[in-house]
Design an enzyme around this catalytic site. Structure first.
Site, mmCIF file in Angstrom:
data_model
loop_
_atom_site.group_PDB
_atom_site.id
_atom_site.type_symbol
_atom_site.label_atom_id
_atom_site.label_comp_id
_atom_site.label_asym_id
_atom_site.label_seq_id
_atom_site.Cartn_x
_atom_site.Cartn_y
_atom_site.Cartn_z
ATOM 1 N N SER A 128 -43.872 21.544 -46.002
ATOM 2 C CA SER A 128 -43.886 20.885 -47.299
ATOM 3 C C SER A 128 -44.934 21.533 -48.205
ATOM 4 O O SER A 128 -44.830 22.717 -48.512
ATOM 5 C CB SER A 128 -44.135 19.383 -47.112
ATOM 6 O OG SER A 128 -43.966 18.680 -48.317
ATOM 7 N N HIS A 170 -38.282 20.254 -49.147
ATOM 8 C CA HIS A 170 -37.447 19.039 -49.254
ATOM 9 C C HIS A 170 -36.308 19.340 -50.226
ATOM 10 O O HIS A 170 -35.909 18.480 -51.020
ATOM 11 C CB HIS A 170 -38.278 17.854 -49.775
ATOM 12 C CG HIS A 170 -39.497 17.540 -48.975
ATOM 13 N ND1 HIS A 170 -39.468 16.814 -47.805
ATOM 14 C CD2 HIS A 170 -40.805 17.874 -49.183
ATOM 15 C CE1 HIS A 170 -40.693 16.688 -47.322
ATOM 16 N NE2 HIS A 170 -41.517 17.331 -48.141
ATOM 17 N N GLU A 197 -35.198 19.971 -45.266
ATOM 18 C CA GLU A 197 -36.025 19.272 -44.283
ATOM 19 C C GLU A 197 -35.622 19.642 -42.855
ATOM 20 O O GLU A 197 -34.469 19.976 -42.589
ATOM 21 C CB GLU A 197 -35.930 17.768 -44.505
ATOM 22 C CG GLU A 197 -36.557 17.340 -45.825
ATOM 23 C CD GLU A 197 -36.507 15.834 -46.051
ATOM 24 O OE1 GLU A 197 -35.907 15.127 -45.217
ATOM 25 O OE2 GLU A 197 -37.070 15.371 -47.066
#
Length: 277
Positions: A128, A170, A197
């Site tokens: 992330s 994401h 993800e």
């Protein structure tokens, strides 16, 4: 020795059965791996540290060190530089990428990490926000009210372990195509990679990237752009952009980041044509 980067799209399965972590640990030396985890990006670094410490210890490596950088002086520690100089896996956790770039960029820790990575003796991974900060260019803000409009994103400099690349995370789950397209439009020399993800990219020598995990990686390539009005329209207005190349890569597919082309279609490929030559 080859250099390895592993950006992950976030929300990855934290299990010793995860293909992402199995590959990561194997490249880091298996039982001889010396792991450093930096949970600084997280709003709760202690909880994030516990999660990754538990996960990495399940692989029975030589060592797992967790380091939280609360202020910039923490990244100037001689003891920390020594730990990094021996690390075989360095991983950034998720959260806010500006916490990483603002607290680590330009510090002795940053320099030590670059040197260790360049030596080929340390895999650098991030999930992330920890993935977003790895390249030289980094998206840090998404102005949602300006999708596909100039000013829809804000960018700054990341840690520079790889150049002319932007990682967005994401990606599919949060519909982030508009911001990656805009990032590429500002300078099509940059290749956009939107990572889903529980999905990662295993990048060797900043060139060859193989998709690992369970999702997809979206490539936004601006090298063939013809019309590009992002430099002319006013902030907040839509801009014309044509001939953007958009590709979807699945686990096992190998992509050449320099040539901007697939070099291995992966394990799930159609059979040879049945049409006679």
């Amino acid at each position: 020795m080859p250099r390895y980067l592993i950006p992950i799209g976030g929300n990855e399965k934290k299990s010793e059965n995860s293909d992402i972590f199995k590959e990561m640990i194997a490249l880091a030396g298996g039982a001889k791996a010396r792991i450093v985890v930096v949970p600084t990006a997280s709003e709760d670094p202690k909880e994030r540290a516990r999660d990754y410490q538990k996960l990495f210890l399940s692989f029975e490596p030589e060592s797992v060190d967790v380091v939280h950088i609360g202020e910039r002086p923490d990244a100037s520690s001689a003891a920390l530089a020594k730990i990094v100089s021996k690390a075989t896996l360095f991983m950034f956790g998720g959260g806010d990428q500006l916490r990483l770039s603002s607290l680590i960029g330009g510090t002795p820790l940053h320099k030590a990490l670059l040197e260790r990575y360049q030596s080929g003796r340390c895999v650098v991974a991030g999930t992330s926000a920890g993935a977003a900060v790895i390249p030289e260019g980094m998206i840090f803000q998404n102005n949602r009210f300006r999708q596909f409009r100039k000013g829809g994103i804000e960018m700054t400099k990341g840690l520079g372990l790889i150049h002319d690349i932007i990682f967005d995370t994401h990606f599919v789950e949060r519909s982030r195509i508009s911001r990656l397209v805009q990032a590429v439009s500002t300078n099509p020399a940059m290749l956009g990679l939107g990572i889903g993800e529980d999905t990662g990219l295993l990048i060797e020598d900043e060139t060859k990237a193989r998709v690992i995990g369970t999702g997809t990686v979206i490539v936004v390539d601006g090298s063939a752009i013809e019309i590009n009005h992002v430099g002319y329209v006013k902030n907040g207005n839509p801009f014309a952009l044509t001939n953007v190349i958009y590709s979807v890569l699945t686990p096992g597919v190998v992509y050449d980041l320099k040539k901007r082309m697939v070099i291995d279609p992966g394990p799930i490929a159609p059979p040879p044509s049945l049409i006679p030559a």
